[in-house]
Design an enzyme around this catalytic site. Structure first.
Site, PDB file in Angstrom:
ATOM      1  N   CYS A   1       0.645  -1.125  -0.145  1.00  0.00           N
ATOM      2  CA  CYS A   1      -0.183  -0.122  -0.132  1.00  0.00           C
ATOM      3  C   CYS A   1       0.909   1.093  -0.051  1.00  0.00           C
ATOM      4  O   CYS A   1       0.743   2.414  -0.537  1.00  0.00           O
ATOM      5  CB  CYS A   1      -0.917  -0.044   1.348  1.00  0.00           C
ATOM      6  SG  CYS A   1      -2.277   1.270   1.239  1.00  0.00           S
TER       7      CYS A   1
ATOM      8  N   CYS B   1      -6.614  -4.254   6.685  1.00  0.00           N
ATOM      9  CA  CYS B   1      -7.801  -3.486   6.549  1.00  0.00           C
ATOM     10  C   CYS B   1      -8.957  -3.765   5.851  1.00  0.00           C
ATOM     11  O   CYS B   1     -10.031  -3.757   5.987  1.00  0.00           O
ATOM     12  CB  CYS B   1      -7.383  -1.810   6.071  1.00  0.00           C
ATOM     13  SG  CYS B   1      -6.916  -1.740   4.269  1.00  0.00           S
TER      14      CYS B   1
END
Length: 367
Positions: free
Chosen positions: A95, A193
């Site tokens: 990410c 997440c």
């Protein structure tokens, strides 16, 4: 602005320093229910609202940018692919690499901004040659330089970390409270997440399916069975159905995952000791070593909160003739899995990183 206290205070400090600041929150899913919520998320609708409240207090413009397609392709799909290949990926590294400092930075520069500022605890400093270098933060306990090891020289030139000199997270929370930011006591987020309930095994089973296979020892003898090799990671001890006990009666650990054979290899804890790690997917955070083909001293860190270990590193041709970064630690590393990221340091400086493709055990088979 993730909606947490670190990015809120980073934005406040950027404003205070006289910069023209715009707050941006990343929407990483078009289905909010697929992201973790509460204190365990970082990019949910409630996090977006927290970020907007902080931006309102600071008096800065605030936008939500939809990066959901890029996130799915570069982070979620990569996560599934890596597990399917028997590797243990780090989605936070991907990410940072592909979303926050690739997609986000690309868009920011295209819109005329000079830099992306985040709440990471790390420093960008000029080196002896004047070239920018990535360094550990002042606060060792909160240092986040490991997850930024994927940044390139070009990205470092447009990165800004206002919290790098802050001695502790407690001081950041105190500052947030003084500034009237409602996220002052908001709990830290946890990965992963995009797995809402934290059940990675179940999530992967739903994505890639299940298939019964063998669990074998280091000699190849079958000692149990499993319902999907993707559910196992190197170093794992629990959750194995072993019908044959070890000769010495000691617990056995996952040593290797072989997805092509749908086989999991187990063995003694001692066999988790790793004498060498190597990978062909490597990058340098700033200037590369003058002669990376010559062995050089460094420290290697294989997890975000692991202690760095003195090591020797060298770029050498691999079996296929491509370049491979090989690191030999002074003392064996424990429980290293292909797919993990190894970050190389020289002092406080992050020299570079690589995805681990192969490992060599410090304990030969039969010992």
């Amino acid at each position: 602005m993730s909606g947490g206290v670190d990015s809120a205070v980073a934005a406040a400090r950027a404003v205070e320093a006289g910069h023209e600041v715009v707050g941006v929150h990343l929407a990483l899913s078009r289905m909010p229910g697929t992201l973790r919520t509460g204190s365990r998320g970082c990019c949910t609708i409630e996090d977006s609202m927290d970020a907007q409240r902080a931006a309102n207090v600071l008096g800065i413009p605030y936008y939500v940018w939809d990066f959901s397609e890029r996130f799915k392709a570069d982070v979620v799909d990569d996560f599934i692919s890596e597990y399917s290949a028997g590797r243990t990926p780090n989605p936070c590294m991907r990410c940072n690499e592909r979303i926050k400092f690739a997609a986000l930075l690309e868009k920011a520069l295209a819109l005329g901004f000079d830099a992306v500022a985040t709440g990471h605890y790390a420093k960008v400093l000029p080196g002896a040659s004047g070239a920018l270098e990535l360094h550990r933060a002042s606060a060792e306990a909160k240092d986040q330089s490991y997850v930024l090891g994927v940044l390139t020289a070009e990205q470092l030139a447009h990165a800004y970390f206002p919290l790098g000199d802050t001695p502790s997270k407690a001081l950041v929370r105190e500052e947030a409270a003084r500034r009237g930011l409602s996220v002052a006591q908001k709990p830290d987020s946890y990965d992963i997440c995009f797995i809402p309930d934290g059940d990675t095994k179940g999530w992967l089973a739903d994505k890639v399916g299940t298939a019964t296979g063998d669990i074998v020892d280091r000699t190849g003898a079958v000692v149990g069975s499993h319902e999907g090799a993707h559910a196992f990671t190197v170093g794992q001890r629990r959750g194995m159905r072993l019908g044959t006990p070890a000769a010495d009666g000691k617990p056995r650990f996952v040593l290797e995952v072989r997805p092509k054979e749908n086989t999991v290899v187990v063995g003694p804890k001692e066999a988790l000791a790793t004498a060498l790690i190597a990978g062909s997917r490597y990058t340098w955070a700033g200037l590369a070593p003058a002669d990376p083909a010559s062995e050089f001293a460094c420290e290697v860190q294989i997890r975000a909160h692991a202690d760095p270990v003195p090591a020797l590193a060298q770029v050498v041709p691999d079996a296929a003739g491509a370049a491979e970064l090989v690191v030999t630690p002074e003392i064996p590393l424990d429980g290293v899995a292909p797919g993990q990221t190894a970050v190389i340091y020289v002092g406080t400086r992050v020299l570079g990183q690589f995805t681990i493709d192969r490992t060599v055990s410090a304990v030969p088979v039969g010992v």
